[in-house]
Design a protein around this motif. Structure first.
Motif, mmCIF file in Angstrom:
data_model
loop_
_atom_site.group_PDB
_atom_site.id
_atom_site.type_symbol
_atom_site.label_atom_id
_atom_site.label_comp_id
_atom_site.label_asym_id
_atom_site.label_seq_id
_atom_site.Cartn_x
_atom_site.Cartn_y
_atom_site.Cartn_z
ATOM 1 N N LEU A 199 0.840 -1.208 0.000
ATOM 2 C CA LEU A 199 0.000 0.000 0.000
ATOM 3 C C LEU A 199 0.873 1.256 0.000
ATOM 4 O O LEU A 199 0.662 2.187 -0.795
ATOM 5 N N ILE A 200 1.874 1.223 0.851
ATOM 6 C CA ILE A 200 2.756 2.391 0.935
ATOM 7 C C ILE A 200 3.504 2.595 -0.376
ATOM 8 O O ILE A 200 3.639 3.714 -0.878
ATOM 9 N N LYS A 201 3.971 1.498 -0.970
ATOM 10 C CA LYS A 201 4.719 1.586 -2.241
ATOM 11 C C LYS A 201 3.829 2.192 -3.335
ATOM 12 O O LYS A 201 4.253 3.096 -4.067
ATOM 13 N N LYS A 261 1.247 4.066 -2.991
ATOM 14 C CA LYS A 261 0.975 5.490 -2.719
ATOM 15 C C LYS A 261 2.212 6.350 -3.026
ATOM 16 O O LYS A 261 2.111 7.404 -3.651
ATOM 17 N N ALA A 262 3.355 5.845 -2.581
ATOM 18 C CA ALA A 262 4.589 6.625 -2.783
ATOM 19 C C ALA A 262 4.914 6.754 -4.266
ATOM 20 O O ALA A 262 5.357 7.810 -4.723
ATOM 21 N N ASP A 263 4.671 5.686 -5.020
ATOM 22 C CA ASP A 263 4.964 5.727 -6.463
ATOM 23 C C ASP A 263 4.002 6.637 -7.225
ATOM 24 O O ASP A 263 4.333 7.138 -8.297
ATOM 25 N N SER A 264 2.795 6.793 -6.653
ATOM 26 C CA SER A 264 1.805 7.605 -7.380
ATOM 27 C C SER A 264 2.032 9.115 -7.203
ATOM 28 O O SER A 264 1.398 9.919 -7.867
ATOM 29 N N VAL A 265 2.947 9.451 -6.331
ATOM 30 C CA VAL A 265 3.235 10.882 -6.155
ATOM 31 C C VAL A 265 4.053 11.363 -7.348
ATOM 32 O O VAL A 265 5.100 10.812 -7.657
ATOM 33 N N ASP A 266 3.515 12.334 -8.059
ATOM 34 C CA ASP A 266 4.269 12.812 -9.222
ATOM 35 C C ASP A 266 4.763 14.251 -9.067
ATOM 36 O O ASP A 266 5.574 14.721 -9.844
ATOM 37 N N THR A 267 4.261 14.942 -8.050
ATOM 38 C CA THR A 267 4.824 16.274 -7.776
ATOM 39 C C THR A 267 4.956 16.457 -6.269
ATOM 40 O O THR A 267 4.196 15.870 -5.498
ATOM 41 N N LEU A 268 5.917 17.276 -5.931
ATOM 42 C CA LEU A 268 6.065 17.583 -4.512
ATOM 43 C C LEU A 268 5.620 19.016 -4.296
ATOM 44 O O LEU A 268 6.296 19.953 -4.717
ATOM 45 N N ILE A 269 4.457 19.142 -3.694
ATOM 46 C CA ILE A 269 3.912 20.489 -3.523
ATOM 47 C C ILE A 269 4.818 21.284 -2.583
ATOM 48 O O ILE A 269 5.164 20.825 -1.494
ATOM 49 N N ASN A 286 7.838 21.931 -3.154
ATOM 50 C CA ASN A 286 9.240 21.630 -3.473
ATOM 51 C C ASN A 286 9.368 21.279 -4.948
ATOM 52 O O ASN A 286 9.850 20.213 -5.306
ATOM 53 N N GLU A 287 8.921 22.194 -5.783
ATOM 54 C CA GLU A 287 8.936 21.912 -7.217
ATOM 55 C C GLU A 287 10.383 21.818 -7.715
ATOM 56 O O GLU A 287 11.247 22.594 -7.305
#
Lengths: 261, 176
Positions: A9-11, A13-21, A23-24
């Protein structure tokens, strides 16, 4: 929840992050660092440069080999001596001779048939050999700044603008006649209309308003033509012939043989 | 997607192809590296170093498909992150957390990805690194112990602690 499920589940979720709000990522900053340290194809530019150089050289070579060289052909038959290529000297020269002048600008004055002076400016280059010729009453003050053909020894440097050719003057004068062509000035009337002067169907020069031209033409039966008006003369070597042309009315041209006077 | 032809161009030093490859993976790798080193400037340095290695070793990699190629780049980036952490001596300090009964929580899968990401970032570096390597990158404990130069048991314990903290925080977050 089991460990594996939790991890997966964590993997996900972590992989689905495509931007860091907040910290662009600044692509360009990193790319600038990267590109200075990675191999670059410098050969491509080098090849391009070499290709350009080769093409240029080929172009020059083709031009030299295949460019139409009318002037070379022309010089074998006719050598134009134009008034604009002539200079006034202080002394009147009565015979053929060679003069060496230092660089200076001279205003030439030639007398036309009506004694109207024609002013021309030209420069005589250093050590340029000038062959002088007394041509009688009309152009007795002219020194044709001639002429280049196939002689080897003269001159050292020749103006690039006016295509002048080295010529063995003495040799040429043996077989050639002098043809003087004059077009009286009519002010601005016909000023832009240049007459093409042809000998035996070959263009040897143009004559504009108020211009005086001297041509050295190979002796023999020669047909001169200006604006479809033709005059045929059996030229004799070393003799002078005088032709007069003018714009009469609405494009009509007059072309006739005249006497020296 | 990056194709074999683009890779060949990159190897031949074609700048456009190199930039295309960089742009394809830069963002992903940034997020990956940020999970290990949660400092933007440091991550940018790591990324630059990583990509330089990628480009300099492109001729050595055998391209099979885009996924395996991405995996290769990921490995390089992870290694760069670990090298960075090792250099800074940021790995492994003891972190005490109340013992948790791991099996006593059920976690809702609707938790926001950004929240999870932030929770991972908030873990102590040692826990986070092991958790990242094991749970997300899929390394085994043996590999982790080799990479981080720690005992396999340490890796396990760090992972357990990391999980426990994460679970606790996720539950807390979902309650809010």
């Amino acid at each position: 929840m089991k460990e594996k499920e939790f991890d997966s589940l964590i993997k996900t979720k972590a992989d689905s992050v495509d931007t860091l709000i907040g910290n662009e990522f600044e692509h360009d900053v990193v790319w600038k660092k990267v590109r200075t340290n990675i191999p670059k194809n410098t050969n491509r530019r080098l090849y391009f440069f070499v290709a350009v150089v080769i093409c240029t050289l080929m172009g020059i070579l083709c031009f030299l080999l295949f460019a139409p060289n009318d002037s070379v052909e022309e010089k074998e038959i006719l050598v134009p001596v134009k008034t604009k290529d002539a200079v006034v000297i202080d002394t009147i020269v009565n015979k053929e001779e060679e003069v060496v002048k230092k660089t200076k600008s001279v205003t030439s004055k030639t007398n036309d048939f009506k004694n109207k002076p024609i002013k021309k400016k030209l420069t005589i280059e250093n050590n340029q050999r000038i062959i002088t010729k007394d041509t009688g009453v009309i152009i007795n003050k002219l020194i044709p700044k001639l002429i280049d053909s196939n002689s080897i020894d003269t001159p050292s440097k020749i103006s690039n603008k006016n295509k002048l050719y080295k010529v063995d003057f003495a040799k040429i004068t043996e077989t050639r006649a002098y043809v003087h062509v004059y077009r009286p000035s009519k002010g601005i009337v016909g000023a832009l209309n240049y007459f093409t002067f042809k000998a035996n169907g070959r263009k040897i020069g143009t004559i504009s308003n108020g211009e005086y031209e001297v041509f050295m033409v190979e002796s023999g039966l020669t047909e001169f033509e200006i604006k479809r008006k033709k005059i045929t003369i059996n030229l004799e070597a070393r003799k002078s012939y005088y032709l007069r042309t003018e714009l009469v009315f609405l494009g009509k041209t007059k072309f006739e043989r005249v006497t020296e006077s | 997607l990056i194709s074999n032809q683009i890779l060949i161009k990159c190897i031949n030093g074609n700048r456009r192809a190199q930039k295309k490859l960089y742009k394809t993976y830069a963002q992903k790798m940034f997020i990956l590296c940020y999970r290990y080193v949660s400092n933007k400037e440091d991550v940018e340095d790591i990324l630059a170093e990583g990509f330089i290695k990628v480009f300099n070793n492109l001729s050595k990699v055998e391209y099979r498909d885009a996924k395996s190629f991405e995996g290769w780049i990921k490995r390089i980036m992870v290694n760069e992150c670990l090298t960075f952490l090792r250099k800074r001596k940021m790995l492994f300090y003891d972190f005490e957390e109340n013992k948790l009964n791991e099996n006593s929580y059920s976690i809702n899968s609707d938790v926001d990805a950004q929240d999870i990401y932030k929770m991972i970032l908030s873990l102590p570096i040692g826990y986070r690194t092991v958790f990242n390597l094991y749970a997300i990158e899929g390394y085994s404990h043996a590999e982790i112990s080799e990479k981080l130069n720690i005992a396999s048991s340490t890796s396990r314990s760090q992972l357990t602690k990391a999980r426990a903290i994460l679970k606790k925080r996720i539950v807390k977050n979902s309650k809010l």
